[in-house]
Design an enzyme around this catalytic site. Structure first.
Site: not given
Ligand code: F6R
Length: 614
Positions: A510, A27, A494, A74, A100-101, A487, A491, A2, A609
């Site tokens: 396994h 965000r 998501e 959000w 927010n929150g 990772e 990627k 948010c 984000k």
């Molecule tokens: C995946 C991604 C998230 C962030 C996670 C932590 O592509 O971006 O998994 O890595 O939300 O975010 P930060 O690094 O901002 O604490």
């Protein structure tokens, strides 16, 4: 997650607020709204979907107000509907809030207010807070500070996290902001003041910024401001020039921020590395750690805390630091560390890694670590972020704003900083100058190797086309390439919504091998060490079950005929940079795979984000 923007001044609030919301779009959000105080009434507009929808609907309202608040939501409490979209108006029509929150005790507060016959029009915890403010206002003897007092009283009854901006019909010259847990920053301009969840919302408009501390309230007029504690005492405001905390973001010639950020990794890594090696060229020199040399020398263990991609970078760090410095390393999900009874043994150092520096789980884990008396260091990209301010020391990533929701350049720089930390700690212990020098050389050579790999992007696009219909994929690697497998899978899922999982290559047999069929491709990262033969054997196990295999392999490693359907070659490189190089084709694969499905890679569904709720 948010976003909040508030404006009070001589200009047109509508213009400032919509512009601010657009800057906060990265965000992640699912609805947006705005409210203005004009004359003796409020105007409000709320829409699900993009800020563009909201802009269209406000055009019709044509506000010329100079006080207003706006929000991108959000969803947490209640689905994505117009009635749940912020701002929320109080039952008596006097207050409007954006929040927010999460107000964790919202249910008991709602029950209390319902007993007073107060009705609700949304399912949100935010409306409960707004109504509580209005209720307090109704019972207070309304003198000059009635607005501020009602907000303060309401917040004292809330548990959980909040960043809020509130306006009141009876106070046409006042905008109040407050925070606990969720970030909020005041912007100070000429004849105008701002409040926002992120300083990027008012870059170019405000000259200075004041980051609110937990529990503080900001009371703004168009020409003045003051900060108070939650008890109402005046608090000191530390101002910082806005141009030092936020940078403009521009897509340039790229179609998406994700693509731009993948391709700017050579430059990003040069900035991460710049000026950070000792004069004798055998060690790393990380300025933010200088004051902690004794503690670093006497460490018994490191605990990394992070979430998502940042945690994967820490896992790369775990392998590298243990190898270079022989210091035991644990990597914890921040959200788990916070609630665990982790034994506090020896001299432990907590390193929190977060691109945004605002991830609530990570911040709360840091606070818990500090409560336990542990030294905390931060690795973050955002200058002045809460993580940067709350840790005992730390290192900035210097990769410039990361706007794409899927983290790319931040991962590479975090993994690079972990390698540098391993080098610095290693040189304080057993690592020889000769080994130190070869690591420095490898790190200095990394940006060029990254460019070399990215130049082969077309081959990855072709691979993504070949496998574009796959709905299940596996990513596999050993040792420091295991976190890269995690990772790669993260990627892909998501941004493309395909199902992907990452495993240590040997773990395949396994359980996950049951998934293998002609429709389930496996992406193997081969190390280029004595373990390569074992990983190649795992590839052959998949081939024997008719599973398609994509192999990502250093140049000098021979791949026997028939063990892979497709081979992508990486330059031969030192072990400290291999995980970063191996991750690049996976970033590109996810990017092309999602684009071929017609998806918006910068705004994947349900994701934010900056994750500022637990
Ligand atoms: C995946 C991604 C998230 C962030 C996670 C932590 O592509 O971006 O998994 O890595 O939300 O975010 P930060 O690094 O901002 O604490």
């Amino acid at each position: 997650m948010c976003g909040i923007v508030g404006y009070i001044g001589k200009g047109v609030a509508q213009e400032v607020l919509l512009d601010g919301l657009r800057r906060l779009e990265y965000r992640g959000y699912d609805s947006a709204g705005v409210a203005f105080h004009e004359g003796h009434q409020f105007f409000m507009a709320r829409e699900t979907g993009r800020v563009g929808n909201l802009a269209q609907s406000i055009q019709r309202k044509c506000s010329s107000a100079s006080l207003g608040i706006a929000h991108t939501r959000w969803a947490t409490h209640g689905p994505v509907t117009v009635s749940n979209t912020h701002p929320h108006v109080s039952y008596d029509g006097k207050f409007i809030i954006v929040h927010n929150g999460v107000i964790e005790n919202f249910f008991s507060l709602k029950r209390f207010l319902s007993q007073k016959k107060i009705e609700f029009t949304s399912e949100t915890d935010s409306e409960v807070l707004c109504n509580l403010i209005a209720y307090n206002y109704s019972i207070l003897q309304s003198d000059g500070d009635g607005f501020i007092e009602s907000v303060r009283m309401a917040l004292s009854k809330c548990s959980g996290a909040y960043g809020i901006a509130v306006i009141c019909l009876d106070y046409p010259n006042t905008l109040i902001g407050a925070r606990r847990g969720s970030p909020l920053v005041v912007g100070l301009g000429e004849d105008a003041n701002f409040i926002a969840s992120d300083a990027s919302a008012f870059v170019g408009r405000a000259k200075d910024a004041v980051f609110l501390k937990d529990g503080e309230l900001a009371i703004l007029t168009g020409t003045d401001f003051r900060i108070t504690t939650s008890e109402g005492q005046e608090a000191q405001a530390v101002t910082q020039p806005v141009d030092q905390i936020s940078e403009e973001v521009d897509l340039g010639d790229f179609d998406s921020f994700m693509e731009k950020e993948i391709f700017e990794q050579p430059l990003a890594l040069r900035n991460t590395l710049r000026g950070r090696f000792g004069d004798d060229g055998t060690t790393a020199k990380l300025g933010g750690l200088e004051g902690h040399q004794d503690e670093l020398r006497n460490l018994d263990r490191i605990i990394f805390i992070a979430c998502g991609t940042a945690r994967h970078a820490c896992m790369v760090g775990e392998y590298l630091i243990e190898r270079l410095a022989r210091v035991p390393v644990e990597v914890e999900h921040a959200s788990e560390f916070r609630y665990r009874n982790s034994p506090n043994v020896g001299n432990s150092l907590v390193i929190a890694v977060s691109q945004s520096g605002e991830t609530l789980d990570t911040l709360e884990a840091v606070r818990e670590a500090k409560t336990k008396g542990l030294l905390t260091l931060g690795i973050t990209n955002v200058v002045g972020s809460t993580l940067a301010r709350e840790t005992d020391g730390g290192v900035y990533q210097r990769v410039g704003p990361e706007i794409g929701v899927a983290s790319t350049k931040a991962f590479s720089s975090q993994a690079c900083l972990c390698a540098m930390l391993g080098l610095a700690l290693g040189r304080m212990r057993d690592l020889s100058p000769v080994d130190g020098r070869s690591i420095v050389d490898a790190l200095n050579g990394l940006p060029n190797l990254v460019s070399e790999v990215l130049q082969q992007g077309e081959q990855i696009r072709e691979l993504a086309m070949k496998y574009a219909n796959a709905e299940h994929l596996l990513f596999l690697g050993r040792q420091s390439l295991y976190p890269v497998a995690l990772e790669g899978a993260l990627k892909l899922k998501e941004i493309s919504y395909a199902h992907a999982e990452g495993y240590p290559a040997a773990e395949l047999k396994h359980g996950p091998i049951a998934l293998i069929n002609t429709e389930c491709p496996s992406v193997f990262m081969v190390e280029g060490t004595e373990l390569s033969a074992k990983t190649i054997a795992n590839m052959q196990e998949v081939k024997a079950r008719k599973g398609p295999v994509i192999a990502i392999v250093p140049q000098s490693v021979e791949i026997p005929e028939g063990s892979a359907d497709d081979v992508f070659r990486l330059p031969d490189a030192h072990e400290v940079v291999r995980p970063i190089l191996a991750n690049l084709p996976l970033q590109l694969f996810a990017y092309h795979f999602a684009r071929l499905r017609g998806l918006d890679v910068d705004k994947p569904r349900n994701l934010a984000k900056s994750v500022t709720v637990e």
